[in-house]
Design a protein around this motif. Structure first.
Motif, PDB file in Angstrom:
ATOM      1  N   SER A  19       0.813  -1.197   0.000  1.00 51.20           N
ATOM      2  CA  SER A  19       0.000   0.000   0.000  1.00 51.20           C
ATOM      3  C   SER A  19       0.856   1.261   0.000  1.00 51.20           C
ATOM      4  CB  SER A  19      -0.903   0.008   1.222  1.00 51.20           C
ATOM      5  OG  SER A  19      -0.118   0.183   2.366  1.00 51.20           O
ATOM      6  N   PHE A 156      -1.742  -6.900  -9.256  1.00 50.00           N
ATOM      7  CA  PHE A 156      -2.833  -7.505  -8.527  1.00 50.00           C
ATOM      8  C   PHE A 156      -3.607  -8.411  -9.482  1.00 50.00           C
ATOM      9  CE2 PHE A 156      -6.256  -6.437  -5.188  1.00 50.00           C
ATOM     10  CZ  PHE A 156      -6.246  -7.764  -4.808  1.00 50.00           C
ATOM     11  N   PHE A 224     -14.394 -13.380 -16.980  1.00 51.33           N
ATOM     12  CA  PHE A 224     -15.694 -13.613 -17.608  1.00 51.33           C
ATOM     13  C   PHE A 224     -15.522 -14.206 -19.001  1.00 51.33           C
ATOM     14  CE2 PHE A 224     -16.901 -10.453 -14.408  1.00 51.33           C
ATOM     15  CZ  PHE A 224     -18.019 -11.060 -13.879  1.00 51.33           C
ATOM     16  N   SER A 403     -12.452 -13.493   5.089  1.00 49.62           N
ATOM     17  CA  SER A 403     -12.312 -12.109   4.630  1.00 49.62           C
ATOM     18  C   SER A 403     -12.005 -11.191   5.808  1.00 49.62           C
ATOM     19  CB  SER A 403     -13.551 -11.647   3.877  1.00 49.62           C
ATOM     20  OG  SER A 403     -14.696 -11.914   4.621  1.00 49.62           O
TER      21      SER A 403
ATOM     22  N   ILE B 159     -13.842  -1.041  -5.974  1.00 48.25           N
ATOM     23  CA  ILE B 159     -14.028  -2.396  -6.493  1.00 48.25           C
ATOM     24  C   ILE B 159     -15.212  -3.030  -5.770  1.00 48.25           C
ATOM     25  CG2 ILE B 159     -12.899  -4.668  -6.754  1.00 48.25           C
ATOM     26  CD1 ILE B 159     -11.262  -3.023  -8.328  1.00 48.25           C
ATOM     27  N   VAL B 209      -4.893   1.294   3.771  1.00 42.73           N
ATOM     28  CA  VAL B 209      -4.776  -0.032   3.170  1.00 42.73           C
ATOM     29  C   VAL B 209      -5.032   0.097   1.674  1.00 42.73           C
ATOM     30  CG1 VAL B 209      -5.628  -2.389   3.247  1.00 42.73           C
ATOM     31  CG2 VAL B 209      -5.655  -1.010   5.296  1.00 42.73           C
ATOM     32  N   ASP B 210      -4.365  -0.725   0.891  1.00 37.63           N
ATOM     33  CA  ASP B 210      -4.567  -0.713  -0.555  1.00 37.63           C
ATOM     34  C   ASP B 210      -6.061  -0.829  -0.871  1.00 37.63           C
ATOM     35  OD1 ASP B 210      -2.703  -1.603  -3.239  1.00 37.63           O
ATOM     36  OD2 ASP B 210      -4.870  -1.928  -3.297  1.00 37.63           O
ATOM     37  N   ILE B 212      -7.771  -1.449  -3.536  1.00 40.59           N
ATOM     38  CA  ILE B 212      -8.258  -2.583  -4.335  1.00 40.59           C
ATOM     39  C   ILE B 212      -8.391  -3.813  -3.443  1.00 40.59           C
ATOM     40  CG2 ILE B 212      -7.674  -4.095  -6.248  1.00 40.59           C
ATOM     41  CD1 ILE B 212      -6.333  -1.671  -7.547  1.00 40.59           C
ATOM     42  N   ILE B 213      -7.439  -3.987  -2.532  1.00 43.74           N
ATOM     43  CA  ILE B 213      -7.505  -5.147  -1.638  1.00 43.74           C
ATOM     44  C   ILE B 213      -8.752  -5.057  -0.772  1.00 43.74           C
ATOM     45  CG2 ILE B 213      -6.396  -6.228   0.351  1.00 43.74           C
ATOM     46  CD1 ILE B 213      -3.735  -5.585  -0.935  1.00 43.74           C
ATOM     47  N   VAL B 214      -8.989  -3.866  -0.183  1.00 44.95           N
ATOM     48  CA  VAL B 214     -10.175  -3.720   0.669  1.00 44.95           C
ATOM     49  C   VAL B 214     -11.429  -4.023  -0.146  1.00 44.95           C
ATOM     50  CG1 VAL B 214     -11.395  -2.227   2.263  1.00 44.95           C
ATOM     51  CG2 VAL B 214      -8.983  -1.913   1.916  1.00 44.95           C
ATOM     52  N   VAL B 216     -11.849  -5.869  -2.867  1.00 43.10           N
ATOM     53  CA  VAL B 216     -12.003  -7.301  -3.177  1.00 43.10           C
ATOM     54  C   VAL B 216     -12.440  -8.072  -1.940  1.00 43.10           C
ATOM     55  CG1 VAL B 216     -10.727  -9.368  -3.815  1.00 43.10           C
ATOM     56  CG2 VAL B 216     -10.382  -7.265  -5.080  1.00 43.10           C
ATOM     57  N   VAL B 217     -11.784  -7.776  -0.804  1.00 45.02           N
ATOM     58  CA  VAL B 217     -12.111  -8.505   0.415  1.00 45.02           C
ATOM     59  C   VAL B 217     -13.535  -8.185   0.870  1.00 45.02           C
ATOM     60  CG1 VAL B 217     -11.482  -8.784   2.827  1.00 45.02           C
ATOM     61  CG2 VAL B 217      -9.714  -8.687   1.100  1.00 45.02           C
ATOM     62  N   VAL B 220     -16.050 -10.273  -0.861  1.00 44.07           N
ATOM     63  CA  VAL B 220     -16.131 -11.622  -0.298  1.00 44.07           C
ATOM     64  C   VAL B 220     -16.884 -11.585   1.025  1.00 44.07           C
ATOM     65  CG1 VAL B 220     -14.800 -13.594   0.491  1.00 44.07           C
ATOM     66  CG2 VAL B 220     -13.974 -12.240  -1.421  1.00 44.07           C
ATOM     67  N   LEU B 221     -16.581 -10.567   1.840  1.00 45.38           N
ATOM     68  CA  LEU B 221     -17.219 -10.466   3.162  1.00 45.38           C
ATOM     69  C   LEU B 221     -18.732 -10.328   3.015  1.00 45.38           C
ATOM     70  CD1 LEU B 221     -16.883 -10.166   6.233  1.00 45.38           C
ATOM     71  CD2 LEU B 221     -16.661  -7.726   5.886  1.00 45.38           C
ATOM     72  N   GLY B 349     -22.143 -10.765 -10.385  1.00 47.82           N
ATOM     73  CA  GLY B 349     -21.131 -10.074 -11.181  1.00 47.82           C
ATOM     74  C   GLY B 349     -21.565  -8.756 -11.779  1.00 47.82           C
ATOM     75  N   PHE B 352     -19.230  -5.916 -11.137  1.00 46.19           N
ATOM     76  CA  PHE B 352     -18.009  -5.858 -11.942  1.00 46.19           C
ATOM     77  C   PHE B 352     -18.297  -5.286 -13.322  1.00 46.19           C
ATOM     78  CE2 PHE B 352     -16.767  -9.165  -8.861  1.00 46.19           C
ATOM     79  CZ  PHE B 352     -15.673  -8.509  -8.343  1.00 46.19           C
ATOM     80  N   LEU B 355     -18.414  -1.691 -12.876  1.00 46.47           N
ATOM     81  CA  LEU B 355     -17.041  -1.172 -12.825  1.00 46.47           C
ATOM     82  C   LEU B 355     -16.481  -1.013 -14.238  1.00 46.47           C
ATOM     83  CD1 LEU B 355     -14.675  -0.564 -10.858  1.00 46.47           C
ATOM     84  CD2 LEU B 355     -13.965  -2.904 -11.206  1.00 46.47           C
TER      85      LEU B 355
END
Lengths: 436, 428
Positions: A19, A156, A224, A403, B159, B209-210, B212-214, B216-217, B220-221, B349, B352, B355
């Protein structure tokens, strides 16, 4: 800036290697020269500080926090807990007891489903859950290595799903369509899968290097594209569809191509685990001992500096994505040649491409870290199914816990605040200044 | 954008700046490729018969005539026109001029007509149904894309649109069922999207925090949480938790009588009307109000914004939250507008694709809306062609939005440039 802490320098910086940005690097020296520390701490305090606030402690506590959050979810949705909550103030013991029963029942079946089952006769039967864990962990190790390698180069790769599917399509076709001698057939299929994954990953690297297209977008889109492509092939007779069938499903793999079990037919663990461990060693060697790995990491730390130093940044993007895609493709190969050998459909990737992201983050993009993280997540998966069967708790809770682990790990200041831990970055910065 | 207007204003004092024009052959090349595809499909692989375009639904009062076109002749005419446009685009590049958007639009429209005529040879093509389905499929994408635009314009990569929409869908179904009021459900969806955004904003802005990581996570959460609660609470008692009241259709008196457009745009549920207003408000707000100027400034150059006294972190935090609320409404469309109940992974999806629409639409609310409509159209076209028996496998039609997006980010379809500070945390 009201929401920035003023007394400690950049709390997020010491935490994650990814980061940090150009801005952060510029600000670093400005901040560290600011506060004048009265006296240096003793060596003992520095060591304790490192252990208590360091990354291993944060990882463990993140897992604890996430498990607590999972426990709350289990307790809240438990029927007995809901019933006893109605008269909580009359008899609080009833509800607390119900909470204890629900949570301990869930987590003990999670443990018995993933590590050792005490209800079974003898050690060889009792250890079977752990073997299931290793089997679930195998593709996670491979895919996690791929994603983690991308992280080290600053890329990424969310395209795990697509890379797996293309690898599966190629390796699967080799597996059911070709007739080759036993050992060679397997090796050809594995190589075919590696090439498939490498190709699908390489497209991303190529686009990034040549046009600057952001890899997050292209990988999501290619997921996709691969999904629809494989779906099409699976329902097209003569391509991947099983002959004489109308279902979008491939024929079963031939016996000559299937990974043999490692510890006898009793356990699900197969040769894939050996491939996974070999992959860990190769990736470790690439990153820590080869000049290619050095260039990868240089690009990951700062692409501009790497370019100035004479490294071909575009080529590094392409090669890292090729290797990353190949590793993720290997995970797909282990899925169809090790786990699901009776023919595959388009859902064969089973979300491994996405789980691998969390695995790589938990393992902090280091090969052996990823190995242990994958085993932990494999245990969650194996135990999650046992928990669902024994306690009726949906397996989706595993997603929540996983997560949350990653969220907490990504924000060490939050975990430190929860547990009142010291910040090691404060001391580390001070010792650096003294060294200078 | 502002930089361009400043230089043109500075030209008043007779300073002639030397202009460098980079000949960009991407547009003519892309046109040429499409024209060759048209040649291969429509002319060399032409299908006999007549294609009839059905413009109105059977039930409407005003009926428009059905347009009948001979398939092969139409294909030839359209291929010639496409080749002409390609040549014109190449000529413009040769004389150092860009290919304007209207040429691209005409080109796309012509190709589409040719494709429909070719694919629907010997059948009746329900143009009205095609467009009506497009509005329905695009609505959640438009909300999601607007959420993405607001967040990314303020400098936080979103994201988590998928997560915001899924949370919105879940909470709206639950709240609308518990209260028996669809509007309460819509409000609940906005709050749910906002809560997801709070997490994104807190981790991205406070803990650096990055992003994109947050994101994506978080996806999922939210997927895990909604699936868990769906399996434990909703399926146990669907009458109590998962039978939301749906929005009724409202006809707007005069406008709904216009042929084609009327029933298409003005006989919809309230959530579609809210969508029209949201698109306009976001566009007007971003480019014509003080709020928009601030959002764009913290997204383009946070240090400069900070220098003039704009609180970067606070501005980003509230705009990411607003983005979550807008995306959450897109989630509510799934439960209250179309399906009528929550299902596991029901957004499938869409976040996405939204996005992708943000990027394809170059971070502009109107263009992102257009992109979302295009993606909705492609998805619907696939199902309509499936009904009338298309020669193209449906999977390839479904692939189209994603391939187009890859080409867009690779720079083949216009230039796609993110806000300068998008994804970069601001550390004072």
């Amino acid at each position: 800036m009201t929401d920035q802490p003023t007394n400690e320098p950049n709390p997020g910086l010491s935490s994650s290697g990814m980061s940090d940005t150009g801005i952060a690097h510029l600000e670093g020296p400005l901040v560290s020269t600011g506060p004048v520390e009265p006296e240096p701490p003793s060596r003992w305090r520095v060591a304790m500080n490192e252990i208590m606030g360091g990354s291993i402690m944060i990882s463990i506590l993140s897992i604890v926090l996430a498990m607590v959050a999972g426990a709350i979810l289990i307790a809240v949705t438990d029927k007995t807990v809901q019933a006893t909550a109605g008269y909580f103030f009359a008899k609080p013991g009833d509800m607390l007891n119900a909470v204890w029963l629900a949570v301990s029942g869930a987590y003990s079946s999670l443990f018995q489903g993933s590590v050792y089952n005490f209800r079974r006769e003898g050690f060889l039967n009792g250890i079977k859950p752990f073997m299931d864990t290793l089997n679930f962990a195998t593709p996670l190790i491979m895919a996690g290595l791929g994603i983690g390698l991308g992280f080290r180069v600053g890329l990424f790769n969310i395209g795990g799903r697509g890379q797996m599917l293309i690898a599966i399509a190629i390796a699967g076709w080799i597996g059911f369509a070709l007739d080759l001698p036993a050992g060679i057939h397997m090796i050809v299929a594995v190589i075919g899968g590696l090439i498939g994954g490498a190709l699908w990953g390489g497209i991303v690297g190529l686009l990034k290097a040549k046009t600057g297209a952001h890899e997050v977008i292209t990988t999501i889109m290619l997921n996709f594209v691969a999904f629809y492509l494989v779906s099409f092939l699976l329902r097209t007779p003569g391509a991947l569809q099983a002959p004489g069938s109308n279902n979008p499903k491939s024929p079963p793999m031939k016996d000559t191509v299937v990974f043999p079990p490692l510890f006898g037919e009793r356990y699900s663990v197969n040769l894939g685990l050996v491939f996974a461990i070999i992959a860990v060693i190769i990736v470790w060697w690439i990153l820590e001992r080869s000049s290619l790995g050095f260039k990868f990491k240089a690009v990951g730390y700062n692409p501009n500096a790497a370019r100035v130093a004479g490294i071909n940044v575009g080529a590094m993007f392409i090669w890292s994505m090729v290797i990353s895609g190949a590793l993720v493709g290997l995970a797909g190969v282990s899925q169809i040649l090790g786990t699901v050998t009776t023919g595959f459909s388009s859902g064969i990737d089973a979300g491994i491409g996405f789980d691998a992201i969390t695995v790589a983050l938990l393992g902090r993009s280091k090969p052996w870290g990823i190995f242990w993280a994958a085993i932990l997540f494999g245990a969650f998966k194996a135990g999650g199914y046992a928990m669902q069967a024994a306690q009726g708790i949906p397996i989706d809770i595993v997603l929540v816990v996983q997560s949350m682990i990653v969220l907490f790990i990504a924000a060490p200041p939050l975990v430190r605040a929860v547990f009142h831990l010291p910040t090691p970055g404060v001391f580390r910065k001070r010792t650096k200044i003294e060294a200078v | 954008m502002s930089a361009v207007s400043q230089t043109s204003g500075a030209g008043a004092d007779k300073i002639v700046l030397e202009k460098a024009f980079v000949k960009n052959w991407k547009a003519p090349i892309s046109f040429g490729v499409v024209t060759i595809v048209a040649l291969l499909l429509f002319v060399l692989n032409g299908r006999e018969g007549t294609s009839s375009f059905k413009l109105t639904a059977d039930a409407t009062a005003i009926q428009l005539p059905v347009i009948q076109l001979p398939t092969v002749a139409t294909g030839i005419v359209i291929t010639v026109l496409l080749a002409g446009l390609t040549a014109y685009s190449a000529y413009r590049v040769q004389t150092e001029r860009k290919t304007p958007l209207w040429i691209v639009a005409i080109f796309a429209f012509l190709f589409l007509v040719g494709f429909l005529a070719w694919a629907g040879a010997g059948a009746s093509i329900p143009v009205y149904g095609l467009l009506l389905g497009t509005v329905a499929l695009s609505a959640p994408l438009i909300f999601g894309a607007l959420g993405g635009v607001i967040s990314e314009r303020s400098g936080v990569v979103n994201i988590a649109i998928e997560g915001q929409m899924l949370a919105g869908a879940f909470v709206s179904a639950m709240v609308a069922t518990l209260t028996g009021n669809a509007f309460a459900g819509l409000f609940g969806a906005m709050v749910a999207g906002m809560l997801v955004s709070f997490v994104l904003a807190a981790f991205a802005i406070k803990y650096l925090v990055d992003q994109i990581i947050v994101g994506v996570v978080l996806n999922v959460l939210v997927l895990g949480l909604t699936s868990f609660f769906y399996s434990t609470i909703m399926t146990a008692n669907p009458q109590m938790f998962n039978q939301p009241a749906r929005f009724p259709r409202i006809e707007i008196p005069v406008l709904s009588q216009i042929p084609i457009i009327g029933p298409l745009l003005f006989q919809q549920t309230i959530i579609i009307y809210i969508m029209y207003v949201t698109v306009f408000v976001v566009w007007y707000g971003l480019f014509h109000t003080r709020w928009g100027l601030r959002v764009r400034s913290v997204g383009e150059h946070p240090q400069a914004a900070d220098t003039v006294g704009i609180k970067v972190g606070v501005t980003r935090f509230w705009n990411v939250s607003l983005a979550g609320a807008v995306a959450g409404m897109g989630g509510a469309y799934f439960t209250l507008g179309s399906v009528g109940a929550f299902n596991k992974e029901m957004t499938a999806g869409a976040g996405f694709i939204a996005l992708a629409a943000v990027i394809f639409g170059q971070w502009d609310p109107l263009k992102a809306t257009m992109a979302a409509l295009l993606f909705g159209f492609a998805t619907n076209l696939q199902s309509v062609l499936g009904v009338i028996g298309s020669p193209v496998p449906s999977e390839f039609m479904l692939m189209l939005p994603y391939v187009v997006t890859i080409l867009a980010v690779a720079g083949f379809v216009g230039k796609s440039r993110a806000p300068a500070a998008d994804g970069k945390p601001y550390i004072k």
